[in-house]
Design an enzyme around this catalytic site. Structure first.
Site, PDB file in Angstrom:
ATOM      1  N   PRO A  12     -27.303 -23.962  50.108  1.00  0.00           N
ATOM      2  CA  PRO A  12     -27.563 -25.156  49.291  1.00  0.00           C
ATOM      3  C   PRO A  12     -28.808 -25.096  48.420  1.00  0.00           C
ATOM      4  CG  PRO A  12     -28.224 -25.576  51.556  1.00  0.00           C
ATOM      5  CD  PRO A  12     -27.583 -24.211  51.545  1.00  0.00           C
ATOM      6  N   TYR A  13     -29.632 -24.073  48.564  1.00  0.00           N
ATOM      7  CA  TYR A  13     -30.889 -23.997  47.814  1.00  0.00           C
ATOM      8  C   TYR A  13     -30.934 -22.727  46.962  1.00  0.00           C
ATOM      9  CZ  TYR A  13     -32.186 -27.478  51.314  1.00  0.00           C
ATOM     10  OH  TYR A  13     -32.210 -28.579  52.131  1.00  0.00           O
ATOM     11  N   GLY A  23     -33.587 -20.741  46.969  1.00  0.00           N
ATOM     12  CA  GLY A  23     -34.171 -19.787  47.894  1.00  0.00           C
ATOM     13  C   GLY A  23     -34.830 -20.519  49.044  1.00  0.00           C
ATOM     14  N   MET A  24     -35.067 -19.805  50.124  1.00  0.00           N
ATOM     15  CA  MET A  24     -35.796 -20.375  51.260  1.00  0.00           C
ATOM     16  C   MET A  24     -36.792 -19.329  51.728  1.00  0.00           C
ATOM     17  SD  MET A  24     -36.503 -22.888  53.083  1.00  0.00           S
ATOM     18  CE  MET A  24     -35.225 -23.976  52.469  1.00  0.00           C
ATOM     19  N   GLU A  25     -38.065 -19.723  51.722  1.00  0.00           N
ATOM     20  CA  GLU A  25     -39.176 -18.788  51.861  1.00  0.00           C
ATOM     21  C   GLU A  25     -39.521 -18.456  53.307  1.00  0.00           C
ATOM     22  OE1 GLU A  25     -40.801 -22.999  51.535  1.00  0.00           O
ATOM     23  OE2 GLU A  25     -39.241 -21.820  50.588  1.00  0.00           O
ATOM     24  N   HIS A  73     -40.947 -17.644  42.684  1.00  0.00           N
ATOM     25  CA  HIS A  73     -41.323 -18.890  43.357  1.00  0.00           C
ATOM     26  C   HIS A  73     -41.391 -18.690  44.866  1.00  0.00           C
ATOM     27  CE1 HIS A  73     -41.426 -23.327  43.833  1.00  0.00           C
ATOM     28  NE2 HIS A  73     -40.726 -23.090  44.931  1.00  0.00           N
ATOM     29  N   GLU A  74     -40.370 -18.032  45.424  1.00  0.00           N
ATOM     30  CA  GLU A  74     -40.358 -17.820  46.876  1.00  0.00           C
ATOM     31  C   GLU A  74     -41.465 -16.860  47.303  1.00  0.00           C
ATOM     32  OE1 GLU A  74     -38.615 -19.959  48.252  1.00  0.00           O
ATOM     33  OE2 GLU A  74     -37.389 -20.462  46.515  1.00  0.00           O
ATOM     34  N   HIS A  92     -44.645 -18.722  47.724  1.00  0.00           N
ATOM     35  CA  HIS A  92     -44.727 -19.463  48.983  1.00  0.00           C
ATOM     36  C   HIS A  92     -45.401 -18.646  50.089  1.00  0.00           C
ATOM     37  CE1 HIS A  92     -43.002 -23.389  48.606  1.00  0.00           C
ATOM     38  NE2 HIS A  92     -41.861 -22.970  48.078  1.00  0.00           N
ATOM     39  N   GLU A  97     -45.041 -27.422  47.335  1.00  0.00           N
ATOM     40  CA  GLU A  97     -44.206 -27.126  46.177  1.00  0.00           C
ATOM     41  C   GLU A  97     -44.931 -27.229  44.843  1.00  0.00           C
ATOM     42  OE1 GLU A  97     -41.642 -25.612  46.462  1.00  0.00           O
ATOM     43  OE2 GLU A  97     -40.847 -26.048  48.454  1.00  0.00           O
ATOM     44  N   ASP A 120     -34.770 -35.196  53.753  1.00  0.00           N
ATOM     45  CA  ASP A 120     -33.697 -34.730  52.878  1.00  0.00           C
ATOM     46  C   ASP A 120     -33.293 -35.790  51.867  1.00  0.00           C
ATOM     47  OD1 ASP A 120     -33.404 -32.135  53.868  1.00  0.00           O
ATOM     48  OD2 ASP A 120     -32.089 -32.796  55.480  1.00  0.00           O
ATOM     49  N   TYR A 127     -42.437 -31.016  43.300  1.00  0.00           N
ATOM     50  CA  TYR A 127     -42.591 -29.761  42.559  1.00  0.00           C
ATOM     51  C   TYR A 127     -43.303 -30.008  41.225  1.00  0.00           C
ATOM     52  CZ  TYR A 127     -38.916 -27.779  45.623  1.00  0.00           C
ATOM     53  OH  TYR A 127     -38.170 -27.342  46.693  1.00  0.00           O
ATOM     54  N   ARG A 174     -24.871 -24.766  45.842  1.00  0.00           N
ATOM     55  CA  ARG A 174     -26.287 -24.979  45.528  1.00  0.00           C
ATOM     56  C   ARG A 174     -26.462 -26.399  44.996  1.00  0.00           C
ATOM     57  NH1 ARG A 174     -29.940 -21.317  41.357  1.00  0.00           N
ATOM     58  NH2 ARG A 174     -31.938 -22.399  41.695  1.00  0.00           N
ATOM     59  N   MET A 175     -27.260 -27.199  45.666  1.00  0.00           N
ATOM     60  CA  MET A 175     -27.367 -28.616  45.339  1.00  0.00           C
ATOM     61  C   MET A 175     -27.920 -28.857  43.940  1.00  0.00           C
ATOM     62  SD  MET A 175     -28.339 -30.587  48.894  1.00  0.00           S
ATOM     63  CE  MET A 175     -29.817 -29.656  49.276  1.00  0.00           C
ATOM     64  N   LYS A 176     -28.740 -27.970  43.434  1.00  0.00           N
ATOM     65  CA  LYS A 176     -29.265 -28.107  42.080  1.00  0.00           C
ATOM     66  C   LYS A 176     -28.147 -28.212  41.066  1.00  0.00           C
ATOM     67  CE  LYS A 176     -32.232 -25.835  38.677  1.00  0.00           C
ATOM     68  NZ  LYS A 176     -33.069 -24.645  38.368  1.00  0.00           N
TER      69      LYS A 176
END
Length: 419
Positions: A57-58, A60-62, A86-87, A90, A109, A168, A176, A363-365
């Site tokens: 859903p994202y 990336g996840m760091e 970006h990741e 982080h 963020e 959430d 951000y 991906r929610m975006k």
């Protein structure tokens, strides 16, 4: 898997390994530049990347040592590798220095957006022109997020009240981009980028492997300014941290970015809007680098959302698509924006493409705004609900929950949802 740098191996399904390895092949440059900017070595030994299934859903996840990345970053030209940057960032702002509670999420963020963009600025031949351009894009994203919640919503404050609220449900671009806007303001207060980068080094050194709140950050910045002879008495901290909505337009360092890099794309939008039957060529769009293609569609979309703004004729959208091959693009960022532009203009030819896109990625975006735009179109709202019901089990539970709320399905029975 394939090794792409001294600290990085990428992991993916066998058929995707080569594409993933090439797309993320500049990861070591991001790490090394971030080390130089922060004055602190990368703490986590490895920076491996796992390319996740499309339902991730994202962007990336760091996770320390192993970043999870969406396959929607695979554009074929490294134009979306800024998400990996970006990741990477982080690794310092988020994993090394961490917000104490979710209310202070902007410290993760907002800082990461700052470090990401300073890294990309150093690596780009456009230098500060790129930073100026990215800050304009950032404000566009912030305006959209504030509009989605409403300008008076407490969830558009940098430090929102989250008692009894699932983080959430509060998630948006606000921490951000509004966090980045505050850091740009503080950059101006400090005396420019070079001086603020000195502050960033001191900040990372002071809070490495610690958590902090916004009050801690404020106190540290003011203390640093005192030592450096910087007057920060004019910073309106309560307004920045606690008031909802967009930053005040009078805030220095927030809105005053010259439109030099993005001018060609902006001018192209103006031509289409002012004279959609005018002379256009495929080459003028093809010559734009990927960030400016995104800017072209972003600007077109922003205009489409303005109350009372004239819409382009359907024939103009079809001509634009024929010239620029927008429906056929494999770049997910461009694909989403183009589909949203078409939905805003009630262009029925795009609906099957939207349904295909939201059925194949999670991906929610991308899926959230597309579902919202489709649902807002009265003639297509049933299509939005039906598509979601068909594919909801394939989405991540967080994504499914948020889409259910976007489509006003919370609390409805299964029969009501189907109808």
């Amino acid at each position: 898997s394939k090794r792409v740098g001294p600290r990085t191996t990428v992991w993916a399904e066998p058929c995707m390994v080569e594409a993933v390895a090439w797309e993320f092949g500049e990861t070591e440059r991001f790490i090394a530049t971030a080390e130089d900017l922060t004055g602190h070595a990368y703490d986590w030994s490895r920076y491996d990347i796992l390319c996740m299934p499309p339902s991730f859903p994202y962007g990336g996840m760091e996770n320390p040592c192993l970043t999870f990345a969406t396959p929607t970053l695979l554009a074929g030209d490294r134009s979306l590798a800024n998400v990996i940057c970006h990741e990477v960032a982080h690794g310092w702002t988020g994993n090394l220095v961490t917000n104490h509670t979710w209310e202070h999420f902007w410290l993760n963020e907002g800082w990461t957006r700052w470090l990401e963009n300073r890294v990309l600025t150093r690596l780009s031949p456009h230098g500060e022109e790129l930073y100026n351009f990215q800050m304009q894009e950032s404000l566009t994203h912030l305006e959209e997020a504030v509009s989605q919640f409403g300008a008076t919503s407490p969830l558009t404050a940098l430090v929102p009240p989250l008692d009894g609220i699932d983080p959430d449900d509060a998630f948006s671009a606000v921490p951000y981009e509004k966090g980045l806007a505050l850091l740009n303001h503080l950059t101006s207060v400090a005396g420019g980028h070079a001086k603020f980068e000195t502050f960033a080094k001191a900040y990372i050194a002071a809070y490495a492997r610690r958590t902090l709140t916004s009050a801690d950050f404020r106190a540290f910045f003011c203390e640093w300014c005192g030592k450096e002879g910087v007057d920060c008495s004019g910073v309106e901290w309560e307004k920045w941290l606690l008031e909802p909505g967009m930053p005040d337009r009078a805030m220095q360092g927030v809105y005053d970015y010259p439109d030099t890099l993005g001018a060609k794309a902006t001018q192209l939008v103006e031509r289409w809007v002012s004279c959609p039957e005018g002379q256009f060529t495929a080459e003028e769009y093809a010559a734009l680098p990927p960030p400016l293609k995104t800017h072209f569609l972003e600007s077109l979309l922003a205009r489409s959302h303005k109350a009372g703004a004239p819409l382009l004729p359907l024939a103009a959208l079809q001509r634009m698509d024929e010239l620029y091959q927008l429906t056929a693009t494999r770049n997910a960022e461009l694909r989403c924006r183009w589909q949203r532009v078409c939905l805003c203009h009630r262009a029925a030819f795009i609906v099957p493409e939207v349904v295909d896109f939201v059925a194949t990625v999670g991906r929610m975006k991308f899926v959230r705004p597309l579902y919202r735009e489709l649902f807002a179109w009265e003639e297509q709202s049933a299509v939005a609900v039906r598509t979601f019901m068909q594919h909801r089990d394939g989405y991540h539970p967080i994504c499914s929950k948020m889409l259910s709320a976007d489509l006003k399905l919370d609390g409805k029975s299964a029969k009501e949802q189907r109808t």
